[in-house]
Scaffold this active site. Structure first.
Site, short mmCIF file in Angstrom:
data_model
loop_
_atom_site.label_atom_id
_atom_site.label_comp_id
_atom_site.label_asym_id
_atom_site.label_seq_id
_atom_site.Cartn_x
_atom_site.Cartn_y
_atom_site.Cartn_z
N CYS A 2 26.34 15.88 3.81
CA CYS A 2 26.02 14.65 4.50
C CYS A 2 26.77 14.65 5.83
CB CYS A 2 26.38 13.38 3.74
SG CYS A 2 25.49 13.22 2.21
N ARG A 27 24.67 19.81 7.43
CA ARG A 27 25.42 19.22 6.33
C ARG A 27 24.52 18.55 5.28
NH1 ARG A 27 30.74 18.75 7.89
NH2 ARG A 27 31.13 17.31 6.20
N TRP A 74 22.45 14.70 2.02
CA TRP A 74 22.32 15.70 0.96
C TRP A 74 22.52 14.91 -0.33
CZ3 TRP A 74 25.42 17.73 -2.99
CH2 TRP A 74 24.96 18.92 -3.55
N ASN A 100 29.73 9.70 3.17
CA ASN A 100 29.70 11.09 2.73
C ASN A 100 30.70 11.17 1.57
OD1 ASN A 100 30.98 14.15 4.31
ND2 ASN A 100 29.83 13.89 2.44
N GLY A 101 30.23 11.61 0.41
CA GLY A 101 31.15 11.72 -0.73
C GLY A 101 30.51 11.14 -1.99
N GLU A 459 27.12 39.71 -1.83
CA GLU A 459 26.80 38.93 -0.64
C GLU A 459 25.31 39.11 -0.26
OE1 GLU A 459 27.89 36.54 0.76
OE2 GLU A 459 27.36 36.53 2.85
N LYS A 463 22.64 36.06 -0.05
CA LYS A 463 21.87 35.75 1.16
C LYS A 463 20.39 35.68 0.84
CE LYS A 463 24.43 34.62 2.89
NZ LYS A 463 25.82 34.45 2.92
N GLU A 466 19.41 32.64 -1.34
CA GLU A 466 19.61 31.35 -0.65
C GLU A 466 18.46 31.01 0.28
OE1 GLU A 466 24.02 30.19 0.51
OE2 GLU A 466 23.58 32.25 1.06
N HIS A 482 24.88 48.32 -19.09
CA HIS A 482 25.46 47.47 -20.13
C HIS A 482 24.62 46.21 -20.36
CE1 HIS A 482 28.89 50.07 -20.34
NE2 HIS A 482 29.03 50.00 -19.03
N LYS A 579 25.76 22.94 4.26
CA LYS A 579 27.02 23.61 4.57
C LYS A 579 28.18 22.64 4.35
CE LYS A 579 28.31 27.01 8.03
NZ LYS A 579 27.79 28.17 7.33
C1 F6R Z 1 26.75 31.16 1.35
C2 F6R Z 1 27.59 30.06 1.77
C3 F6R Z 1 28.42 29.38 0.74
C4 F6R Z 1 29.85 29.17 1.27
C5 F6R Z 1 30.66 28.33 0.28
C6 F6R Z 1 32.09 28.18 0.72
O1 F6R Z 1 25.95 31.64 2.38
O2 F6R Z 1 27.63 29.71 2.92
O3 F6R Z 1 28.44 30.07 -0.46
O4 F6R Z 1 30.44 30.41 1.45
O5 F6R Z 1 30.08 27.06 0.17
O6 F6R Z 1 32.18 27.55 1.97
P1 F6R Z 1 33.50 27.63 2.81
O7 F6R Z 1 33.72 29.04 3.19
O8 F6R Z 1 33.27 26.74 4.00
O9 F6R Z 1 34.60 27.12 1.93
#
Ligand code: F6R
Length: 584
Positions: A2, A27, A74, A100-101, A459, A463, A466, A482, A579
């Protein structure tokens, strides 16, 4: 999660807020809204969807006045509906609030307010706060006191921005999610994050937990525990341009392309405080989430194999259950420095006496301020929801710390070479676009790697899932037999990371096992043998062992990016995600 914003000044508030919300959209982007106060009273527009789409439909700029608040959501409480979108208001329609929260006691507050006759139109916890402020206002003539009394009744986490009709002032409260005050000339701002303010001011104050703020166009007052407090005014070094796409189709692509240069900046970071804190420690605990957790896995491998130091890497949200309570040094890795799971692990560790090393991209973030030592990974603003450049910069910084501790500083030069190798991969992005076209019809992907390419496999799979919504998972290459091997069949794609080195022969054997099960094998490798075993491949430059996690991450990011574009998904704003996860 948010994005929230508030403005009072001489500009058209709806324009400042609309532009700011676009910068905060990373966000959360399931719905958005703006409320402003003008001579005609308070007006609000809110709806579901992306900010630009809502604007095209409803025109935020029709909202008049020089004071207002806005929100990009969000969803936590209540589905994605117009009624649940923020801002929320009270029974009188005179108090407006964005949040936000998560308010944990909202059920009991709502029930108590309902008994007093309050009627709610949404399912959100936020609407309850607006009614609570209204209720407190009946007992207390002063709006600031009513707001403070309402805040005192909340439990959970919040950043709140509140305004009411009849006073040119905005009220804030923070307990968890970030909130910044922006200081201009004859105008004041607040926002969840710096990019929303960069067009107007670089002078900011980071609001702290427990702070209650009242600001007008002329100034601000901050109180904590009833007492007036002063907070330092910081000058932000990020520029508005850094937070633009600069000709790239998406932020993700821009951020992928920045990595060559950013690695150099990360390697130049001042890590002396980190080294001093970790020197001589025999047990180091890392906490992090998502991509940052994978960077932590690289650090673990380097610390254990090069220093013989024991390193546990714990997912932020699991720390409370997995910790011993005897942690002496905790390394917290977080791009945003605001991830609630990581911060709550840090706070627990601090309570039992651990020292904290914060590795983050945002100086003055909560993690930065709460750590005993810090390193800035210096990746610059990362706007795309998915992490790209922050991962490679985190790995660069963590590798530098490990090599300094192990007395192998000369090896840092092999990491500097990674910059050049990233550029080589980027020049061949067209090959990855073609590969993406070949793979786009497939539905299931397994990424495999060994040793330092295993975190890259994790990773790569993250990616891909996501931003394409395809099924992708990663395994240590030796682990397939396994269990997961039972899933392999024709049409299942196995992306094998097979860099030259001691692990290569065994990786090649694992690749053969996949081919024998008819899987569609795709090699990312510099080895002729690995490539000859595969149906498809991307030839990697030969890289030093230490540079593997950094250089191999880049083509996997590009593959995911091009597949998302082929599948007509927005790589910058994947569904259901946001994010900076500021809720646990
Ligand atoms: C994946 C991604 C998330 C962040 C995770 C931690 O592409 O962006 O998995 O890595 O939410 O975020 P930070 O690094 O900001 O603590």
């Amino acid at each position: 999660m948010c994005g929230i914003i508030g403005y009072i000044g001489y500009r058209k508030a709806s324009e400042v807020i609309f532009k700011g919300l676009r910068k905060l959209e990373y966000r959360g982007y399931d719905s958005a809204g703006i409320a402003t106060v003008s001579g005609k009273g308070i007006s609000a527009i809110k709806d579901i969807g992306r900010i630009d789409d809502i604007h095209a439909k409803r025109n935020f700029l029709q909202l008049e006045g020089n004071m207002g608040i806005g929100h990009t959501r969000w969803a936590t409480h209540g589905g994605v509906t117009q009624k649940n979108a923020h801002p929320h208001t009270d029974s009188t329609g005179k108090i407006y609030i964005v949040h936000n929260g998560v308010i944990e006691n909202f059920d009991s507050l709502r029930a108590a307010l309902a008994k007093k006759g309050h009627k709610f139109v949404s399912e959100t916890d936020t609407e309850v706060i607006a009614h609570l402020v209204e209720e407190e206002g009946k007992k207390e003539g002063d709006f600031g006191k009513a707001f403070a009394n309402a805040v005192a009744k909340l439990s959970g986490s919040w950043s709140l921005v509140c305004m009411h009709q009849g006073e040119e002032a905005i009220y804030l409260s923070r307990n968890g999610p970030p909130l910044i005050l922006g200081i201009g000339k004859d105008e004041m701002f607040c926002a969840s994050d710096v990019p929303a303010l960069l067009d107007y001011t670089k002078r900011v104050i980071y609001i702290e937990d427990g702070d209650l703020v009242r600001f007008t166009r002329e100034g601000y007052e901050i109180k904590n525990k009833g007492k007036k407090v002063e907070r330092a005014v910081h000058t932000v070094t990020w520029t508005a341009k850094m937070a633009e796409k600069e000709g790239f189709d998406h932020f993700m692509l821009k951020e992928i392309h920045e990595q060559g240069g950013k690695i150099r900046e990360a390697l130049a970071a001042d890590a002396s405080g980190a080294v001093a804190l970790l020197k001589g420690q025999q047990n180091i605990t890392v906490v992090a989430c998502g991509t940052s957790f994978y960077a932590g896995l690289v650090f673990k491998q380097l610390l254990q194999s090069r220093l013989g130091v024991n390193c546990d890497v714990i997912i932020g949200s699991e720390f409370a259950y997995a910790r011993t309570g005897n942690e002496r040094v905790v390394v917290a890795i977080s791009q945003s420095g605001e991830t609630a799971d990581t911060l709550s692990a840090v706070r627990l560790a601090k309570k039992s006496g651990a020292k904290i090393l914060g590795i983050t991209n945002v100086t003055d973030s909560s993690l930065w301020r709460e750590s005993d030592a810090t390193v800035n990974i210096a990746a610059g603003p990362e706007i795309a929801v998915v992490a790209t450049k922050s991962f490679t910069s985190q790995v660069a910084v963590l590798s530098k710390i490990a090599l300094t501790l192990s007395g192998e500083k000369q090896e840092i030069s092999s990491l500097s070479d990674a910059s050049e190798q990233i550029e080589q991969v980027l020049e061949r992005a067209g090959e990855l676009e073609t590969l993406a076209s070949r793979l786009a019809p497939h539905k299931d992907f397994f990424f495999i790697g060994r040793s330092l390419s295993f975190p890259s496999a994790l990773e790569g799979a993250l990616k891909l899932k996501e931003i394409t919504y395809l099924h992708a998972e990663a395994y240590a290459a030796g682990e397939l037999k396994h269990g997961p091997l039972s899933l392999l069949q024709k049409d299942v794609v196995v992306v094998a990371l097979a860099p030259s080195g001691t692990s290569l022969p065994k990786t090649i054997s694992n690749m053969s096992e996949c081919r024998a099960r008819d899987a569609q094998l795709v090699a990312f490798s510099d080895s002729d043998e690995a490539i000859s075993k595969s149906a498809l491949h991307f030839r990697m430059p030969r890289v030093a062992q230490l540079a593997i996690p950094i250089v191999y991450a880049v083509p996997l990011q590009l593959l995911a990016y091009y597949m998302a574009v082929k599948l007509e998904k927005d790589p910058d704003k994947p569904r259901n995600l946001a994010k900076s996860c500021t809720v646990e």
